[in-house]
Motif scaffolding. Structure first.
Motif, PDB file in Angstrom:
ATOM      1  N   MET A   1       1.827  16.059   6.759  1.00  0.00           N
ATOM      2  CA  MET A   1       1.483  14.655   7.002  1.00  0.00           C
ATOM      3  C   MET A   1       0.333  14.206   6.112  1.00  0.00           C
ATOM      4  SD  MET A   1       2.038  14.422  11.135  1.00  0.00           S
ATOM      5  CE  MET A   1       0.764  13.222  11.268  1.00  0.00           C
ATOM      6  N   ASP A   2      -0.642  15.071   5.914  1.00  0.00           N
ATOM      7  CA  ASP A   2      -1.750  14.737   5.014  1.00  0.00           C
ATOM      8  C   ASP A   2      -1.255  14.511   3.593  1.00  0.00           C
ATOM      9  OD1 ASP A   2      -3.601  14.912   7.062  1.00  0.00           O
ATOM     10  OD2 ASP A   2      -4.273  16.931   6.526  1.00  0.00           O
ATOM     11  N   GLU A   3      -0.388  15.412   3.112  1.00  0.00           N
ATOM     12  CA  GLU A   3       0.156  15.278   1.762  1.00  0.00           C
ATOM     13  C   GLU A   3       0.991  14.005   1.625  1.00  0.00           C
ATOM     14  OE1 GLU A   3       2.385  18.832   0.929  1.00  0.00           O
ATOM     15  OE2 GLU A   3       0.619  20.109   1.174  1.00  0.00           O
ATOM     16  N   LEU A   4       1.844  13.770   2.610  1.00  0.00           N
ATOM     17  CA  LEU A   4       2.679  12.569   2.571  1.00  0.00           C
ATOM     18  C   LEU A   4       1.841  11.302   2.668  1.00  0.00           C
ATOM     19  CD1 LEU A   4       5.637  13.733   4.836  1.00  0.00           C
ATOM     20  CD2 LEU A   4       5.793  13.152   2.400  1.00  0.00           C
ATOM     21  N   GLY A   5       0.804  11.329   3.493  1.00  0.00           N
ATOM     22  CA  GLY A   5      -0.077  10.163   3.615  1.00  0.00           C
ATOM     23  C   GLY A   5      -0.738   9.834   2.289  1.00  0.00           C
ATOM     24  N   SER A   6      -1.205  10.864   1.589  1.00  0.00           N
ATOM     25  CA  SER A   6      -1.824  10.649   0.275  1.00  0.00           C
ATOM     26  C   SER A   6      -0.814  10.113  -0.720  1.00  0.00           C
ATOM     27  CB  SER A   6      -2.414  11.963  -0.250  1.00  0.00           C
ATOM     28  OG  SER A   6      -3.459  12.398   0.563  1.00  0.00           O
ATOM     29  N   GLU A   7       0.390  10.669  -0.680  1.00  0.00           N
ATOM     30  CA  GLU A   7       1.424  10.204  -1.608  1.00  0.00           C
ATOM     31  C   GLU A   7       1.835   8.771  -1.286  1.00  0.00           C
ATOM     32  OE1 GLU A   7       5.612  11.613  -3.642  1.00  0.00           O
ATOM     33  OE2 GLU A   7       4.667  12.902  -2.160  1.00  0.00           O
ATOM     34  N   LEU A   8       1.906   8.438   0.000  1.00  0.00           N
ATOM     35  CA  LEU A   8       2.236   7.059   0.380  1.00  0.00           C
ATOM     36  C   LEU A   8       1.185   6.080  -0.123  1.00  0.00           C
ATOM     37  CD1 LEU A   8       3.602   7.420   4.004  1.00  0.00           C
ATOM     38  CD2 LEU A   8       4.833   6.489   2.042  1.00  0.00           C
ATOM     39  N   GLU A   9      -0.077   6.450  -0.014  1.00  0.00           N
ATOM     40  CA  GLU A   9      -1.145   5.583  -0.516  1.00  0.00           C
ATOM     41  C   GLU A   9      -1.010   5.368  -2.022  1.00  0.00           C
ATOM     42  OE1 GLU A   9      -5.096   6.772   0.599  1.00  0.00           O
ATOM     43  OE2 GLU A   9      -4.463   7.166   2.660  1.00  0.00           O
ATOM     44  N   ARG A  10      -0.726   6.451  -2.742  1.00  0.00           N
ATOM     45  CA  ARG A  10      -0.564   6.359  -4.195  1.00  0.00           C
ATOM     46  C   ARG A  10       0.638   5.481  -4.548  1.00  0.00           C
ATOM     47  NH1 ARG A  10       2.606   8.630  -7.624  1.00  0.00           N
ATOM     48  NH2 ARG A  10       3.427  10.175  -6.201  1.00  0.00           N
ATOM     49  N   LEU A  11       1.749   5.691  -3.845  1.00  0.00           N
ATOM     50  CA  LEU A  11       2.946   4.891  -4.103  1.00  0.00           C
ATOM     51  C   LEU A  11       2.722   3.425  -3.753  1.00  0.00           C
ATOM     52  CD1 LEU A  11       5.692   7.315  -2.755  1.00  0.00           C
ATOM     53  CD2 LEU A  11       5.362   6.637  -5.142  1.00  0.00           C
ATOM     54  N   GLU A  12       2.028   3.171  -2.651  1.00  0.00           N
ATOM     55  CA  GLU A  12       1.738   1.792  -2.252  1.00  0.00           C
ATOM     56  C   GLU A  12       0.883   1.093  -3.305  1.00  0.00           C
ATOM     57  OE1 GLU A  12      -0.151  -0.742   1.466  1.00  0.00           O
ATOM     58  OE2 GLU A  12      -0.279   1.427   1.484  1.00  0.00           O
ATOM     59  N   HIS A  13      -0.120   1.805  -3.804  1.00  0.00           N
ATOM     60  CA  HIS A  13      -0.974   1.223  -4.834  1.00  0.00           C
ATOM     61  C   HIS A  13      -0.144   0.895  -6.085  1.00  0.00           C
ATOM     62  CE1 HIS A  13      -4.519   0.377  -7.203  1.00  0.00           C
ATOM     63  NE2 HIS A  13      -4.031   1.165  -8.142  1.00  0.00           N
ATOM     64  N   GLY A  14       0.710   1.835  -6.504  1.00  0.00           N
ATOM     65  CA  GLY A  14       1.557   1.597  -7.674  1.00  0.00           C
ATOM     66  C   GLY A  14       2.507   0.440  -7.466  1.00  0.00           C
ATOM     67  N   LEU A  15       3.040   0.340  -6.265  1.00  0.00           N
ATOM     68  CA  LEU A  15       3.959  -0.750  -5.939  1.00  0.00           C
ATOM     69  C   LEU A  15       3.238  -2.094  -5.966  1.00  0.00           C
ATOM     70  CD1 LEU A  15       6.831  -1.448  -5.051  1.00  0.00           C
ATOM     71  CD2 LEU A  15       6.127  -1.024  -2.704  1.00  0.00           C
ATOM     72  N   LYS A  16       2.053  -2.145  -5.368  1.00  0.00           N
ATOM     73  CA  LYS A  16       1.286  -3.392  -5.386  1.00  0.00           C
ATOM     74  C   LYS A  16       0.898  -3.775  -6.809  1.00  0.00           C
ATOM     75  CE  LYS A  16      -0.786  -3.176  -0.792  1.00  0.00           C
ATOM     76  NZ  LYS A  16      -2.051  -2.972  -0.057  1.00  0.00           N
ATOM     77  N   PHE A  17       0.529  -2.792  -7.608  1.00  0.00           N
ATOM     78  CA  PHE A  17       0.164  -3.073  -8.987  1.00  0.00           C
ATOM     79  C   PHE A  17       1.361  -3.620  -9.757  1.00  0.00           C
ATOM     80  CE2 PHE A  17      -0.640  -2.046 -13.450  1.00  0.00           C
ATOM     81  CZ  PHE A  17      -1.876  -2.642 -13.612  1.00  0.00           C
ATOM     82  N   SER A  18       2.561  -3.045  -9.491  1.00  0.00           N
ATOM     83  CA  SER A  18       3.771  -3.533 -10.152  1.00  0.00           C
ATOM     84  C   SER A  18       4.081  -4.968  -9.758  1.00  0.00           C
ATOM     85  CB  SER A  18       4.970  -2.651  -9.793  1.00  0.00           C
ATOM     86  OG  SER A  18       4.818  -1.364 -10.323  1.00  0.00           O
ATOM     87  N   LEU A  19       3.828  -5.287  -8.503  1.00  0.00           N
ATOM     88  CA  LEU A  19       4.135  -6.625  -8.011  1.00  0.00           C
ATOM     89  C   LEU A  19       3.085  -7.659  -8.423  1.00  0.00           C
ATOM     90  CD1 LEU A  19       5.284  -5.762  -4.393  1.00  0.00           C
ATOM     91  CD2 LEU A  19       6.725  -6.631  -6.236  1.00  0.00           C
ATOM     92  N   PHE A  20       1.816  -7.275  -8.334  1.00  0.00           N
ATOM     93  CA  PHE A  20       0.754  -8.248  -8.501  1.00  0.00           C
ATOM     94  C   PHE A  20      -0.169  -8.000  -9.682  1.00  0.00           C
ATOM     95  CE2 PHE A  20       1.692  -7.858  -3.912  1.00  0.00           C
ATOM     96  CZ  PHE A  20       2.284  -9.094  -3.730  1.00  0.00           C
ATOM     97  N   GLY A  21      -0.018  -6.863 -10.337  1.00  0.00           N
ATOM     98  CA  GLY A  21      -0.812  -6.570 -11.517  1.00  0.00           C
ATOM     99  C   GLY A  21      -2.278  -6.382 -11.229  1.00  0.00           C
ATOM    100  N   GLU A  22      -3.109  -6.886 -12.100  1.00  0.00           N
ATOM    101  CA  GLU A  22      -4.550  -6.659 -12.026  1.00  0.00           C
ATOM    102  C   GLU A  22      -5.196  -7.290 -10.797  1.00  0.00           C
ATOM    103  OE1 GLU A  22      -6.732  -7.409 -15.584  1.00  0.00           O
ATOM    104  OE2 GLU A  22      -5.079  -6.740 -16.834  1.00  0.00           O
ATOM    105  N   LYS A  23      -4.592  -8.301 -10.219  1.00  0.00           N
ATOM    106  CA  LYS A  23      -5.184  -8.957  -9.048  1.00  0.00           C
ATOM    107  C   LYS A  23      -5.428  -7.949  -7.927  1.00  0.00           C
ATOM    108  CE  LYS A  23      -3.029 -13.423  -9.858  1.00  0.00           C
ATOM    109  NZ  LYS A  23      -2.057 -14.397  -9.372  1.00  0.00           N
ATOM    110  N   VAL A  24      -4.462  -7.074  -7.698  1.00  0.00           N
ATOM    111  CA  VAL A  24      -4.597  -6.079  -6.637  1.00  0.00           C
ATOM    112  C   VAL A  24      -5.683  -5.081  -6.989  1.00  0.00           C
ATOM    113  CG1 VAL A  24      -3.438  -4.183  -5.452  1.00  0.00           C
ATOM    114  CG2 VAL A  24      -2.219  -6.313  -5.876  1.00  0.00           C
ATOM    115  N   GLN A  25      -5.698  -4.650  -8.229  1.00  0.00           N
ATOM    116  CA  GLN A  25      -6.685  -3.670  -8.649  1.00  0.00           C
ATOM    117  C   GLN A  25      -8.099  -4.214  -8.445  1.00  0.00           C
ATOM    118  OE1 GLN A  25      -6.448  -2.488 -12.786  1.00  0.00           O
ATOM    119  NE2 GLN A  25      -6.783  -0.368 -12.184  1.00  0.00           N
ATOM    120  N   LYS A  26      -8.349  -5.434  -8.837  1.00  0.00           N
ATOM    121  CA  LYS A  26      -9.668  -6.032  -8.653  1.00  0.00           C
ATOM    122  C   LYS A  26      -9.999  -6.198  -7.176  1.00  0.00           C
ATOM    123  CE  LYS A  26      -9.653  -8.522 -13.021  1.00  0.00           C
ATOM    124  NZ  LYS A  26      -9.514  -9.814 -13.662  1.00  0.00           N
TER     125      LYS A  26
END
Length: 82
Positions: A50-75
């Motif tokens: 669960m810890d590993e999957l949780g970390s991977e989900l966070e990483r995937l979510e960040h990548g997905l948000k970046f793909s959708l919204f670009g730099e706005k999410v990162q900032k």
């Protein structure tokens, strides 16, 4: 883009399934006032997964948000860290 969404959904499903297994072990532990060695090992393995999957989900979510919204999410995320 859809492949990122599918991968996120797949990992989320695995996480929820693992959480269900973990909840069953906890319920057994509570009802039986402890765990035998094999169930205790399973509980530890599920916690690690669960810890590993949780970390991977966070990483995937960040990548997905970046793909959708670009730099706005990162900032925005940088601002939320403080």
């Amino acid at each position: 883009m859809l492949d990122k969404i599918d991968k996120y959904a797949e990992k989320l499903h695995v996480y929820r399934s693992t959480q269900g297994e973990f909840d069953e072990v906890l319920k057994y532990e509570k009802n039986n006032l402890g765990l035998d060695e094999s169930r205790a090992k399973k509980k530890g393995n599920l916690e690690n997964k669960m810890d590993e999957l949780g970390s991977e989900l966070e990483r995937l979510e960040h990548g997905l948000k970046f793909s959708l919204f670009g730099e706005k999410v990162q900032k925005k995320e940088v601002v939320n860290e403080y």
